[in-house]
Design a protein around this motif. Structure first.
Motif, PDB file in Angstrom:
ATOM      1  N   PRO A   1       0.837  -1.209   0.000  1.00 35.91           N
ATOM      2  CA  PRO A   1       0.000   0.000   0.000  1.00 35.91           C
ATOM      3  C   PRO A   1       0.870   1.257   0.000  1.00 35.91           C
ATOM      4  O   PRO A   1       2.091   1.187   0.162  1.00 35.91           O
ATOM      5  CB  PRO A   1      -0.807  -0.133   1.293  1.00 35.91           C
TER       6      PRO A   1
ATOM      7  N   ARG B   1       5.846   5.299  -0.047  1.00 36.22           N
ATOM      8  CA  ARG B   1       6.178   6.615   0.523  1.00 36.22           C
ATOM      9  C   ARG B   1       7.403   6.515   1.426  1.00 36.22           C
ATOM     10  O   ARG B   1       8.315   7.336   1.357  1.00 36.22           O
ATOM     11  CB  ARG B   1       4.993   7.140   1.332  1.00 36.22           C
ATOM     12  N   GLU B   2       7.412   5.491   2.273  1.00 30.17           N
ATOM     13  CA  GLU B   2       8.534   5.317   3.202  1.00 30.17           C
ATOM     14  C   GLU B   2       9.840   5.157   2.437  1.00 30.17           C
ATOM     15  O   GLU B   2      10.844   5.810   2.738  1.00 30.17           O
ATOM     16  CB  GLU B   2       8.285   4.101   4.103  1.00 30.17           C
TER      17      GLU B   2
ATOM     18  N   PRO C   1       1.872   3.631   1.976  1.00 28.41           N
ATOM     19  CA  PRO C   1       2.968   3.948   2.911  1.00 28.41           C
ATOM     20  C   PRO C   1       4.263   3.186   2.598  1.00 28.41           C
ATOM     21  O   PRO C   1       5.347   3.675   2.925  1.00 28.41           O
ATOM     22  CB  PRO C   1       2.405   3.517   4.277  1.00 28.41           C
ATOM     23  N   VAL C   2       4.142   2.030   2.000  1.00 30.64           N
ATOM     24  CA  VAL C   2       5.326   1.227   1.687  1.00 30.64           C
ATOM     25  C   VAL C   2       6.189   1.940   0.644  1.00 30.64           C
ATOM     26  O   VAL C   2       7.421   1.939   0.724  1.00 30.64           O
ATOM     27  CB  VAL C   2       4.898  -0.178   1.191  1.00 30.64           C
TER      28      VAL C   2
END
Lengths: 474, 474, 474, 474
Positions: free
Chosen positions: C215, C220-221, C217-218
C-alpha cells in the motif's frame, strides 16, 4: 448543611486529564470533598455505572439578540438556558450586541436585563464589537474589560458588523493591554459580497447556491489573516465555528509556529454537509449557517482536529431561527433566496450529547478530551476557570451525571428550545445526561426541568492573563 | 490509621488539567480524600505556597544493564532510584536486556533480582527486543505480555541490537494482538555504519566528529520509517529521545494524519548543543549521547513541541557512564575516539527540576503541561495509570511538594547518582522538590533520603488497550 | 548531400522552452539549419499545421531481460524498438541485468549482443546493481562508469535484487565520485514481505488483493529513505515510477529543501486505478504492476506534479508480460495468485501519444512541458543531451512530425509490440506521431515501419557532472 | 541585406531549455537563421567562448512616474533604458500611473509621450489601477485590454493606491474576461498603517525601524490573500518583489494546489538584509525598499525558489530615488524618518549581471534557468513572446553576447542611470554583457552606448489567453 448539600456516589468522575471512581460531596453549591465512602448527605445521587462530568460550558450561544436578517431569534434566556441545561450544559457564553445607537455599556446593561429573571443556569457575555472609534478603543473598551467583560467578538464579514484589519488590530492591542480575549468570525467580507453579487446577477438565487457565496477559500483566507493579526500583536484569539479542513490547517499551522491561536468547531460541521443545504424546496433552509456546511470529506479531518488538539473548544453556535420565519423570507417568489434567509441552526441542547455519542462512544475521542473541549477549555479560555469547567475542590458544583447506556432518538418534541425543527431529527444518540446540577442544585433530572427561571446568575470575571505559559491557557 | 497516614495541607494541587488549593489526605499509601480543612492526621505537611504534584514517572532510565561499549553503567537500582527520588521522581521505567544466551524470561528474572532489594521507589520494566525468532514472537513475547510486561523497546541501530523492518513489524503485530506498546530508538543503522566508516577512513576519529556519524537526516529517516511501520500495523509507538526539529516534524506529520504516534524528548536536547561535544579534550565526552546533540536553533522547536502536544513524554534517558570510564576508552592515542566512548548522559535526578525551572518558571509551558509530560502521560501510555501519574482518589500517594521559590545551583556533589560529573554543573535552577512521597511514605525530605533500599516494588501491569479512543491514551 | 538529407517544412517546432514555425534542415543525420524558406533538399516533409517535436526519449524500458517470475519479457530489442518508434520515441534506455554468475561487465556485453542487430532506434543502458561487494564497488563500477555506463538502478525491494541502505550509500558515493547517476525503485522490501505473508496466511491470495501487499505507505517510506540516502551523500537520484500523491509529496518536500531529487511517473498511473486490478477473473492480471495502481483520486495530483515540475521524466516502464503467460501462472487453482503473476504492463508505444492526448490536448500541460518530460529532461539527466532530446543545431535529427488532429482508437492490433493485450484497449487518443525520424532517417511514416533492424546504435556516454548548477540538470 | 544584418558566430547560444554552439544570422532586425558556418554578413560578431543570450526582459522598472513621497524618480526613459541596455536588458516593462484627475487612457497617452523620443530599447507598460469605479471596470479597462494593454498592477497597500479585496476581485474578473494579467504588490495596508502609527507613537521614527512597519507576516498575509482572490476568480496573478521565505512558501503552496500563481523576486533581496537598513546615519536610507529587506537567512531560500521554479520572473524593481533626495526628506530633525524617505533602490543595470555572477557562476542555477527568469518567462507571462525573450527564428534579434570571464567591480561611476549611488558599490561581479543588440542593432558595445534615444518602440500586445495549459504560460 444546606438543603442542596448532596453526595454523588460511586460515579466515574472525569476531568480533562483523569478518570476516577469516587464520590463527590457538594456543600453550599461548591464541591467540598472528593473521596470514597462519603458520609451521607441530605441528598444522595447514585451514579454507579454512570459518568460524573463537569457541567458543560457552551461558549457560543445566541439568545435574544437584536433581529438578524429582520428575524428575531426564537430563544430567549429562559428557553435557551433550559434547553442548554437539558443537554448537560450548565454555563453559557452568550452575546451582547448593540442595537440602534446604544453605547456598548448600554447594550451590556440591556442584555443583563434580558437574562436576569430568565436564566436557569449561569452565564457570561461575549461583547460584539461592530463599530470602532477612538472613544470606544480608548475609553469604553478598557473600562468594560476592567469591569470583568473580558471576551469580545469581531466579525470579518457582514454589513454593519465587519471590522477592517486596522480596527481588529486596535481591538487586539487593547485586549492585550487590559486583559481580554478575542473571538473571530473569519470569512472575507469583500469576497462574500462579490460572490453573492455574481450569484444574483446570474439568477442563481435559490439557497442551494448558498455555499458558493462563501466557499472554503473565503474562510481559509480570513483565518490566515486573523492569525496574522494575532501574530502581529502577540495576542491570543479564538477562531470560532471552523467549518472544514483548510481553515483548520491554517490554525494548526499557526499553532505549530508557536502562535496563540485557539480553534472552535461545532456539531453541525461534524454531522451535515453542503448536500443538506440542497435538500429540495425550503427544507434546505434548515441547514443554512455561516460559514456554510462543506463537503462531507472534511468531517474526518475535523474529528482528527478535536482528537489532536487543533480545536480547544466545541460549541453549539446555537442560532435559532424558526423554520417558519425562514420560510417567511420569500423574496421574489416561492424559492428561498440565499441572501434573505437568516443563517443559523439550533443546537445548544444536543451539543454535548452529540459529541458524547459520536465522539466518545464511537471511540473517536477519549472521555477526557470530551470534558476538555466541552467544559474545561472554554472555561479556562474565557476566564471562568476554576469556578466552572471542572470537578475540583472549591469549584462550583456544576455536575452532570451522564448515562452512557441510554439511547435517545432525537425528535423536535423532546427538545426544550423554542424552535419548530431540529436538524438532527431522527438521529440516534448513545448516552444522555441524566441529572444536571448547577451550583449544587439539581436543575434537570430524568429529563424534567426542576429549576426556576432567574436562578442563573451572571459570572463576574476579572481581566485575564493574555500571555499565559506556552502561549496557551488550554 | 497507619503510621504513614498523612495530610498535605493547603498546597496548590496540580493535575494534567487542574490546579486547586486544597488538602490531600493519604491513608494506607493511597490518596483517600481531597478537600479543604481536612482533619488532623498523624503526619502533617504544610504545603502552603508550594505546589503539590504527582510524583514524576521517568519512562526512560538505564540502570544496572549489561555493559555497553564494554562499560558498566555507574548506577544500579539503589543509586538510580535514590537519585530519581531526590529529583521528584517516584516511578521509573527501566530496561531488561538479555545478556549472553539468556532467554527473555531469564533476563526479566535477572532484572527483578537486580532491583528487588535495592529500589527505594516503584518501577516497571521495558524489555529490549534485540533478537527476533519464531519462538520469541510466537511464544515468549505473548506469554510475557500476558504476564503484564507490556512495553518493549526496539532499536533501529546498534550492532547486536538492531532489528530490521520485518522484525519490527512482527513485534508491532504481536504487541497489538496481545496488548503491549513499543518504544523505538529511531536512527538508521546502515547510515550510521557507513558514515562512521567514512569518518574513520578519513582519520576524523576525535569525538568532536561524533555528530557526523548520525546527522539529523539519519534520525529523521528512521522516525519516518518507524511511523510507517506503526501505520501499516495500526499499532501505537513511542519515538523516544527525539533530538531535534526534523524528527519532531515527522511525528507531528504522523499525528496530524491521525496515526498513533507518541513522542518523547529529554532535558539534554533542550539544554545542550553539538558545540558541547566539541569542548576541548576529553570534556566533550561528557556530552556524548545518541541521537547526538544538535544545532542550538532546534531547542526552540522542541520547546514548542512540548507546549503544543507533539511530545507526550519527557524522560531523562539516564545513561550513566562515569567520565573516568569514558576517558578509559583511549584507543590509539590520547584523543577520545568517537566510536569507542560509550554514549549516554546522566539526568534522572534533574529531569523534573530542569523542566520545572526552564519550562514552568520561564513560562514556556503551564504547570499542568509539566505534570502531563513528567507524570500522567508516561503512566497512561505505559499502563501504570491511574495507580501512578496523578493525584486522584485511590491512586498511590506518590506526591511531591515542590517549592517554586527555592533556587538551586547544580553541582556534582549535590546529586545522588554514582556519577563523577554532571553535564549541568553550575546551572541555576528555579524551584526544587522539597518533599517526595512514595505510597504515602516520605522518601526524601529537604534533600535527605529517608527510605530503605528495597521498599520500592515492581509494578504489575496487565495487557493494554492498544486501540484507545482517538488512537491515543494521552 | 546524403540521401537522407531532408527538410521538414513549416512545422510548429517545439523545444522545452520555445515554439516557432520554421523549417528544419537535416544533413548527415544531424540538424544543420533552423530557418524559414530553406532551400530544397532531396527529401521534403511538409509539416504545415503539424508539430515538429524532438524524438521521444523513453528512460524506462524493459526488453529481453532474464526471466522475471519465471517469465520472459515478450519484447526483444527488435519488437521493443519498433514499438517505441511507432509511438514517436527515438531513444530508449533499457536495462542490463546480471544472469547467473555473470559479472557486471559480462552482463553489459551480453546486452549489447541482444541489442546490436535488432534495434531500429538508438539506445543506452541503465545497469541494475543487485549484488554489492568490495570488488564491484571498488573496481567494476568505477571502470564501467569511466567507460560511459553512467546510470545505475537500485532496488529497495524484490528478493535477489534488493540492496540494503548501506549498499545503496556505497553505490551513491561511487556514482558521485566517478560521475554516474542512480535510479531508485522505492518500495520497502521488508514491508512487502510481511504484508504478502499475512495475505497468504489469511488466504487472500487472489490478485484483487495485490495492492495490499504494497500500500501507499510502503512506497512513501522508501521514497523518503531514498531521498535521505541521496541527501547524506549529496548525490542526485531519480525516484522512478512514482505511483501516487504521498510519494510525490516526499519528492517535492526534498526538492523544496534544495535536495537533488528527480521524479519519474508513467502513463498507467495517470490512467488506471486499483479498481482495474479488481476486474473479474484473470482480467485484473493485465493491470498488475509495481508499485501497484492506486486510488483514482491520486491522478489529479500526479498531473499537477507534471505541470509543476515535481516530475522531470515521463517514462513508460514498459514491462511486457503476455497475458497468456500471466494466466499460465496458475498456482493452486484457477484464480490468479497475487504473488505469482509477473507484475508489469506494456506501454512503450503509447507513452508519448497518451501524454500528448491527455496532457497537451486536454490543456493539463503545455506542449513545451510535453517535450521537456518526454525527451529533453531524460536526455539531460542520463547524459544523452544535447545529442538527443531536443531540436538544436548539431543534435541528432531525431524528430517526430506529430499530427494534433488525428484521432486514434487504441486496439491491440494497431500496436507493434509482441504483446497479446493492451491495457488501453478502446481508448481514444487525440494526436498521433505521423512521421518518425532517427538520425535523419525516416523510420516510421504513416504508421509504416521503414527501418531495418540493427540500424539503431548504442549511445556512448561519458562520466557526468553530478553536481550541476542548482543541483539539477533538468 | 540591410546594414544591420549580422552574424553572431560560434557563441554558446542559450535558451530556456537548450545550450548549443552555433551561429545566429540576423536580418531585418529578426533572427533569420540558426546554423553553423553561416555565410558572411556585413557585420560579424565573434562570440567564441562567449554566451549568446536572449536580451533581458526586465518586467518591473519604474521610470518617469509622478512623484512618490514628493520625490521624482531620477531616471526617465532615456537614462533608464540606457542603463538597462548596458546591463544586457533589451526590453523593459514600465508603469503607467494616473496623475491628478487623468483618466487611465490619458495617463497611458502621457506615458507614451514620455517614452517615445527617449527610449533606446523597446518597452511596454503595466498600468497601475489605483482607483476603481464602475466606468473604469465596465468601460475603460475592457477597452484598454482590447487595445493591447494587457497587464495591470494592483496595490494591497499605500494610501491613494490601495484597492480593497472587492475591487481586486473585479479587476481579476475583468482581466480574465478580456484577456489581461495582474501583478500584485502584496503587503497588508491596514497592518502597515497600524504598525507605523505605533512606531511614531513610541518615537521610533528613525529608518532603522523601517522593517518593523511591515514585518514578514504583513507580506505573507497579503500574499495568501492575493492567492485566494486569484483562486476565487480562476485568474492568474504575479506576486511581485517577493522579499523572503514566508511569502515564497505561500506561493509554492498555491502552485502545489494547482493555482495559477507566478512569483517574482529581485536582486536586492538576494544580496542585502535588514541590517543594511540599520547602517549608521543616512546610509541606511540607500537600502530602503518595500517590502523591506529581511533577515539574511532568507536569501538561501530565495535562491532555492529560483532554482526550483517557485519564481518565474527575476526583475529589478528599479525605483531610483537619488540619495540626496532621500536625505532631503529631513523631517523633525537630522535623522531619517522611516515614514518620509521614499522607498526604492536602483538596479535595472545590474539585475542580469548580478544573477549571472551570483547565480550561474556560483552554480546556484543553470544558465538555462538564468535565461528563463530574466527573459523568456517575463516575455511569455506579459504577452511579448515569441517576439521577445528568446532566440528563435522570426523573433526580434534582441541578443546579448555575454563574457563569462570578465570580472567587474561595481562602482557608481560605471553605471548609466541618473543615480548618485549604487547599493552594490564595490561588489565584484563575474561575467558581463559585452555586446547588446536590439532588433539587430548593436546598442551597447564594450560598455559604449551606440544607440540614439527614440529608437526604442512600444510593443503592441493583444489580449492574452489567461487559461493556458497547466494553468501556466511559464
Amino acid at each position: 448543611m444546606s438543603e442542596h448539600d448532596l453526595v454523588i456516589r460511586n460515579g466515574t468522575v472525569v476531568t480533562g486529564s483523569d478518570t476516577t471512581v469516587c464520590d463527590i460531596v457538594v456543600s453550599g453549591g461548591r464541591i467540598e470533598d472528593i473521596r470514597r465512602n462519603a458520609p451521607t448527605r441530605k441528598q444522595e445521587i447514585d451514579a454507579s455505572g454512570k459518568y460524573v462530568l463537569p457541567g458543560g460550558v457552551d461558549a457560543h450561544v445566541h439568545l435574544d439578540e437584536p433581529p438578524f436578517f429582520g428575524v428575531k431569534l426564537a430563544d430567549d434566556y429562559q428557553s435557551g438556558t433550559i434547553s442548554a441545561a437539558c443537554g448537560g450544559t450548565t454555563t453559557i457564553l452568550s452575546f451582547v450586541q448593540q442595537e440602534g445607537d446604544q453605547s456598548l455599556r448600554e447594550a451590556v446593561n440591556v442584555t443583563h436585563e434580558k437574562a436576569r429573571d430568565e436564566a436557569i443556569i449561569d452565564y457570561a457575555f461575549h461583547i460584539m464589537l461592530t463599530n470602532i472609534d477612538e472613544q470606544m478603543i480608548g475609553q469604553d473598551l478598557p473600562a468594560l474589560i476592567q469591569d470583568g467583560y473580558t471576551s469580545y467578538k469581531v466579525y470579518m464579514c457582514y454589513d454593519g458588523m465587519v471590522l477592517n484589519d486596522g480596527d481588529i488590530l486596535k481591538v487586539l492591542e487593547t485586549s492585550r493591554e487590559y486583559g481580554a480575549t478575542v473571538l473571530v468570525h473569519a470569512e472575507n467580507h469583500h469576497c462574500i459580497h462579490h460572490l453573492a453579487n455574481k450569484l444574483e446577477q446570474s439568477g442563481r438565487t435559490d439557497i442551494e447556491n448558498f455555499h458558493d457565496m462563501s466557499p472554503m477559500p473565503v474562510e481559509r483566507e480570513a483565518t490566515h489573516r486573523a492569525i496574522t493579526l494575532s501574530e502581529l500583536t502577540d495576542t491570543p484569539i479564538t477562531i470560532v465555528h471552523v467549518s472544514a479542513r483548510e481553515a483548520m490547517d491554517q490554525i494548526r499551522w499557526g499553532q505549530d509556529r508557536g502562535l496563540k491561536v485557539y480553534g472552535e468547531t461545532c456539531p453541525h460541521f461534524l454531522e451535515f454537509t453542503e448536500d443538506d443545504v440542497k435538500r429540495p424546496g425550503w427544507e434546505g433552509a434548515k441547514y443554512l449557517c455561516t460559514p456554510p456546511l462543506r463537503e462531507g470529506a472534511n468531517r474526518e479531518f475535523l474529528w482528527r482536529g478535536i482528537a489532536n488538539g487543533v480545536f480547544q473548544i466545541f460549541s453549539s453556535d446555537h442560532a435559532p431561527f424558526i423554520f417558519e420565519s425562514k420560510e417567511g423570507k420569500k423574496v421574489g417568489g416561492e424559492t428561498p433566496h440565499f441572501r434573505h434567509v437568516p443563517p443559523g441552526m439550533p443546537g445548544v441542547e444536543l451539543r454535548a450529547p452529540y459529541l458524547f455519542s459520536e465522539g466518545v462512544m464511537k471511540e473517536r475521542i477519549s472521555i477526557n478530551k470530551f470534558v476538555e473541549v466541552t467544559a474545561t477549555n472554554p472555561a479556562k479560555i474565557y476566564g471562568l476557570y476554576p469556578r466552572k469547567g471542572t470537578i475540583a475542590i472549591g469549584s462550583d458544583a456544576d455536575i452532570v451525571v451522564w448515562d452512557p447506556d441510554r439511547e435517545v432518538k432525537v425528535t423536535r418534541d423532546m427538545l426544550h428550545d423554542n424552535m419548530d425543527y431540529t436538524p438532527y431529527e431522527g438521529k440516534i444518540l448513545s448516552g444522555w445526561p441524566e441529572t444536571v446540577i448547577s451550583r449544587g442544585e439539581v436543575v434537570v433530572s430524568g429529563g424534567k426541568v426542576c429549576a426556576i427561571p432567574g436562578r442563573g446568575t451572571h459570572l463576574d470575571r476579572t481581566p485575564q492573563d493574555v500571555n499565559p505559559a506556552g502561549g496557551r491557557v488550554a
